[in-house]
Motif scaffolding. Structure first.
Motif, short mmCIF file in Angstrom:
data_model
loop_
_atom_site.label_atom_id
_atom_site.label_comp_id
_atom_site.label_asym_id
_atom_site.label_seq_id
_atom_site.Cartn_x
_atom_site.Cartn_y
_atom_site.Cartn_z
N GLN A 171 0.84 -1.20 0.00
CA GLN A 171 0.00 0.00 0.00
C GLN A 171 0.88 1.26 0.00
OE1 GLN A 171 -1.82 1.16 3.63
NE2 GLN A 171 -3.40 2.42 2.66
N ARG A 172 1.93 1.25 0.80
CA ARG A 172 2.81 2.43 0.84
C ARG A 172 3.47 2.65 -0.51
NH1 ARG A 172 8.07 4.31 2.91
NH2 ARG A 172 7.68 6.51 3.35
N ALA A 173 3.82 1.56 -1.19
CA ALA A 173 4.40 1.70 -2.53
C ALA A 173 3.44 2.44 -3.46
CB ALA A 173 4.74 0.33 -3.09
N GLU A 174 2.16 2.08 -3.40
CA GLU A 174 1.19 2.73 -4.29
C GLU A 174 0.89 4.15 -3.85
OE1 GLU A 174 -2.90 1.71 -6.70
OE2 GLU A 174 -1.71 0.15 -5.75
N ASN A 175 0.80 4.38 -2.53
CA ASN A 175 0.53 5.73 -2.02
C ASN A 175 1.69 6.68 -2.26
OD1 ASN A 175 -1.38 4.85 1.00
ND2 ASN A 175 -1.92 4.72 -1.14
N ALA A 176 2.86 6.31 -1.77
CA ALA A 176 3.98 7.24 -1.71
C ALA A 176 4.84 7.24 -2.96
CB ALA A 176 4.86 6.92 -0.49
N PHE A 177 4.95 6.10 -3.63
CA PHE A 177 5.83 6.03 -4.80
C PHE A 177 5.06 6.29 -6.09
CE2 PHE A 177 8.58 4.28 -8.04
CZ PHE A 177 9.86 4.62 -7.59
N VAL A 178 3.93 5.58 -6.28
CA VAL A 178 3.16 5.75 -7.50
C VAL A 178 2.31 7.01 -7.44
CG1 VAL A 178 1.46 4.67 -9.03
CG2 VAL A 178 3.15 3.25 -7.84
N GLY A 179 1.78 7.32 -6.23
CA GLY A 179 1.01 8.54 -6.07
C GLY A 179 -0.50 8.35 -6.07
N VAL A 180 -0.97 7.11 -5.84
CA VAL A 180 -2.41 6.84 -5.75
C VAL A 180 -2.76 6.69 -4.27
CG1 VAL A 180 -4.29 5.27 -6.33
CG2 VAL A 180 -2.47 5.71 -7.99
N PRO A 181 -3.64 7.54 -3.72
CA PRO A 181 -3.94 7.51 -2.29
C PRO A 181 -4.96 6.44 -1.91
CG PRO A 181 -5.16 9.28 -3.30
CD PRO A 181 -4.31 8.68 -4.40
N CYS A 182 -4.71 5.20 -2.35
CA CYS A 182 -5.66 4.12 -2.09
C CYS A 182 -5.61 3.69 -0.62
CB CYS A 182 -5.34 2.91 -2.97
SG CYS A 182 -3.73 2.15 -2.64
N GLY A 183 -6.70 3.06 -0.18
CA GLY A 183 -6.69 2.42 1.12
C GLY A 183 -5.99 1.08 1.03
N ILE A 184 -6.16 0.27 2.06
CA ILE A 184 -5.40 -0.97 2.16
C ILE A 184 -6.20 -2.20 1.75
CG2 ILE A 184 -5.97 -1.60 4.56
CD1 ILE A 184 -2.88 -2.07 4.92
N MET A 185 -7.44 -2.01 1.28
CA MET A 185 -8.27 -3.17 0.95
C MET A 185 -7.65 -4.04 -0.13
SD MET A 185 -12.12 -3.43 -0.66
CE MET A 185 -11.66 -2.57 -2.16
N ASP A 186 -7.24 -3.46 -1.25
CA ASP A 186 -6.80 -4.27 -2.38
C ASP A 186 -5.59 -5.12 -2.03
OD1 ASP A 186 -8.83 -3.06 -3.73
OD2 ASP A 186 -7.54 -1.75 -4.93
N GLN A 187 -4.62 -4.51 -1.35
CA GLN A 187 -3.42 -5.25 -1.00
C GLN A 187 -3.72 -6.35 0.02
OE1 GLN A 187 -3.68 -1.90 -1.11
NE2 GLN A 187 -2.29 -1.35 -2.79
N THR A 188 -4.62 -6.08 0.97
CA THR A 188 -4.98 -7.10 1.95
C THR A 188 -5.75 -8.23 1.29
OG1 THR A 188 -5.07 -5.44 3.69
CG2 THR A 188 -6.14 -7.53 4.15
N ALA A 189 -6.62 -7.90 0.35
CA ALA A 189 -7.33 -8.95 -0.38
C ALA A 189 -6.36 -9.85 -1.11
CB ALA A 189 -8.33 -8.33 -1.35
N ALA A 190 -5.37 -9.25 -1.77
CA ALA A 190 -4.41 -10.05 -2.52
C ALA A 190 -3.57 -10.94 -1.62
CB ALA A 190 -3.50 -9.13 -3.34
N THR A 191 -3.23 -10.45 -0.43
CA THR A 191 -2.38 -11.25 0.45
C THR A 191 -3.17 -12.28 1.25
OG1 THR A 191 -2.57 -9.66 2.29
CG2 THR A 191 -0.71 -9.38 0.77
N SER A 192 -4.43 -12.00 1.59
CA SER A 192 -5.08 -12.74 2.67
C SER A 192 -6.37 -13.46 2.33
CB SER A 192 -5.36 -11.76 3.83
OG SER A 192 -4.16 -11.14 4.27
N CYS A 193 -6.93 -13.29 1.15
CA CYS A 193 -8.15 -14.01 0.81
C CYS A 193 -7.88 -15.51 0.70
CB CYS A 193 -8.73 -13.49 -0.51
SG CYS A 193 -9.60 -11.91 -0.37
N THR A 194 -8.95 -16.30 0.87
CA THR A 194 -8.83 -17.75 0.75
C THR A 194 -9.93 -18.27 -0.18
OG1 THR A 194 -10.24 -18.16 2.68
CG2 THR A 194 -7.87 -17.98 3.06
N THR A 195 -9.68 -19.42 -0.77
CA THR A 195 -10.63 -20.03 -1.70
C THR A 195 -11.98 -20.27 -1.02
OG1 THR A 195 -8.81 -21.13 -2.85
CG2 THR A 195 -11.02 -22.01 -3.21
N GLY A 196 -13.04 -19.90 -1.73
CA GLY A 196 -14.38 -20.16 -1.23
C GLY A 196 -14.89 -19.19 -0.19
#
Length: 398
Positions: A171-196
């Motif tokens: 998230q910090r990479a996207e906020n501070a480096f790329v410049g998109v002030p996104c929240g943490i949902m997308d990154q947490t979904a990618a790291t932590s979701c499970t099948t089903g």
């Protein structure tokens, strides 16, 4: 990007660890140390609530980004994508600075920068990326790319990061480096979701709960309608919405809009009479948090059909209060509902991208055909329609 079957089970295009490893060898002349995978995501409900400390309910798609990687001892980053025309982008790790224009390569480079800035012993890398997550479709292609890169770096350099740390760094990479002030949902979904499962995330304390999300067992499916209208969240509109929410919270003297209870909404809006531009934003965030809780209650009760009207209400709020829909998204939602969908809404950051529709399994072909016909009649590019099934989170693939 190859299309999925519109009226059958999800079909993943030819895309696997062996193919990505072979592509890495073709680019760099040697085999990678490993291949890591991270998924795209669809958000069932909870839009723009994440940067307001609210609740979200995403699930991982079976569309993934694969990262084949090997460490380098000279501190150089060599970055290559099988999905973007052009050759290898090369930049010294020591020369990374936020805001530097690296095009698509800013996302993996930003992850390296964020890790090094956090004091982690990350050096150079050779990286090749392949992805079936469509770019700009509101399905979190950027987070998939970032998390796949982070997981590769974690493996290559033995960092031992947990899933929450990976999400924060990307998230910090996207906020501070790329410049998109996104929240943490997308990154947490990618790291932590499970099948089903869908992932209930409290974005204030980052606690999670895996919520069973078995539509097939109830004779249902969730269609994703990629309008192919590509959005660019760094263009300022996303940042304007976030700034408006933060301005409202300051005026109300609260840490974030999450702190307004649903039954307190009328009073909060009254206090914002002098800030008419932010009142609709507040109304969306408070009602959307409430909708997340209502969806959870219905899923926990084994009543997924009852989720449909909440999805539709969420779209109306995003369209009218948050003002981030577009003609194609509205057409997709309205047509799906008219053709018999139980509920539908846009998903993702907005200004284009995708909609989702909860449908009876038997009705999916008819609803898909209706959406395709409506887009053709309106002169729009044909959308990509596919069935979304909750897949696994980020993992090592080879």
């Amino acid at each position: 990007m190859p299309a999925h079957e519109a009226d059958g089970p999800t079909v993943t295009p030819p895309h696997g660890a062996a193919r990505t490893a072979a592509a890495f060898h073709a680019v760099y002349g040697a085999a990678p140390t490993g291949v890591w995978a991270a998924p795209g995501r669809a958000n069932l409900i909870g839009e723009h609530t994440d940067y307001n400390d609210g609740f979200v309910l995403p699930f991982a798609l079976t569309d993934t980004t694969l990262a084949a990687a090997a460490p380098r001892t000279d501190g150089a980053l060599r970055l290559h994508s099988g999905d973007v025309p052009g050759g290898v982008v090369e930049v010294p790790a020591d020369a990374l600075t936020p805001g530097r224009d690296l095009g698509w390569a800013a996302y993996p480079a930003g992850v390296v920068w964020a890790m090094r800035d956090a004091g982690l012993p990350v050096g150079g890398i050779d990286l090749h990326l392949d992805s079936t997550v469509p770019t700009g479709a509101g399905l979190s292609s950027s987070a998939a790319l970032e998390v796949a890169t982070a997981l590769a770096l974690d493996g290559l350099y033995g960092l031992g990061l947990d899933r929450q740390e990976l999400a924060r760094l990307t998230q910090r990479a996207e906020n501070a480096f790329v410049g998109v002030p996104c929240g943490i949902m997308d990154q947490t979904a990618a790291t932590s979701c499970t099948t089903g499962h869908a992932l209930l995330l409290d974005t204030r304390d980052l606690t999670t709960r895996q919520v069973p999300f078995d539509l097939t067992g109830h004779g249902l499916r969730l269609l994703v309608i990629d309008t192919r209208v590509r959005h660019a969240l760094a263009d300022g509109a996303y940042a304007e919405r976030r700034a408006g929410c933060e301005r409202a919270a300051r005026h109300l003297g609260i840490p974030a809009l999450r702190d307004i209870e649903y039954l307190q909404l009328t009073d909060a809006l009254r206090q914002l009479t002098e800030l008419p531009d932010v009142r609709p934003l507040v109304r969306h965030i408070v009602t959307e948090n409430h909708r997340v809780q209502q969806v959870i209650a219905r899923l926990d009760a084994g009543e997924p059909r009852a989720v449909g009207p909440l999805l539709t209400a969420g779209h109306a709020s995003l369209r009218d209060d948050f003002a981030i829909s577009c003609a194609e998204l509205d057409l997709a939602v309205d047509t799906a509902l008219a053709a018999g969908a139980l509920g539908a809404r846009m998903t993702g950051g907005g200004f284009g991208g995708s909609a989702i529709a909860l449908v009876e399994d038997a009705a999916a072909p008819e609803i898909t055909a209706a959406v395709l016909a409506a887009f053709a009649a309106a002169g729009h590019t044909a959308p990509r329609v596919f069935t979304a099934r909750p897949g696994p989170g980020a993992h090592r693939a080879a």
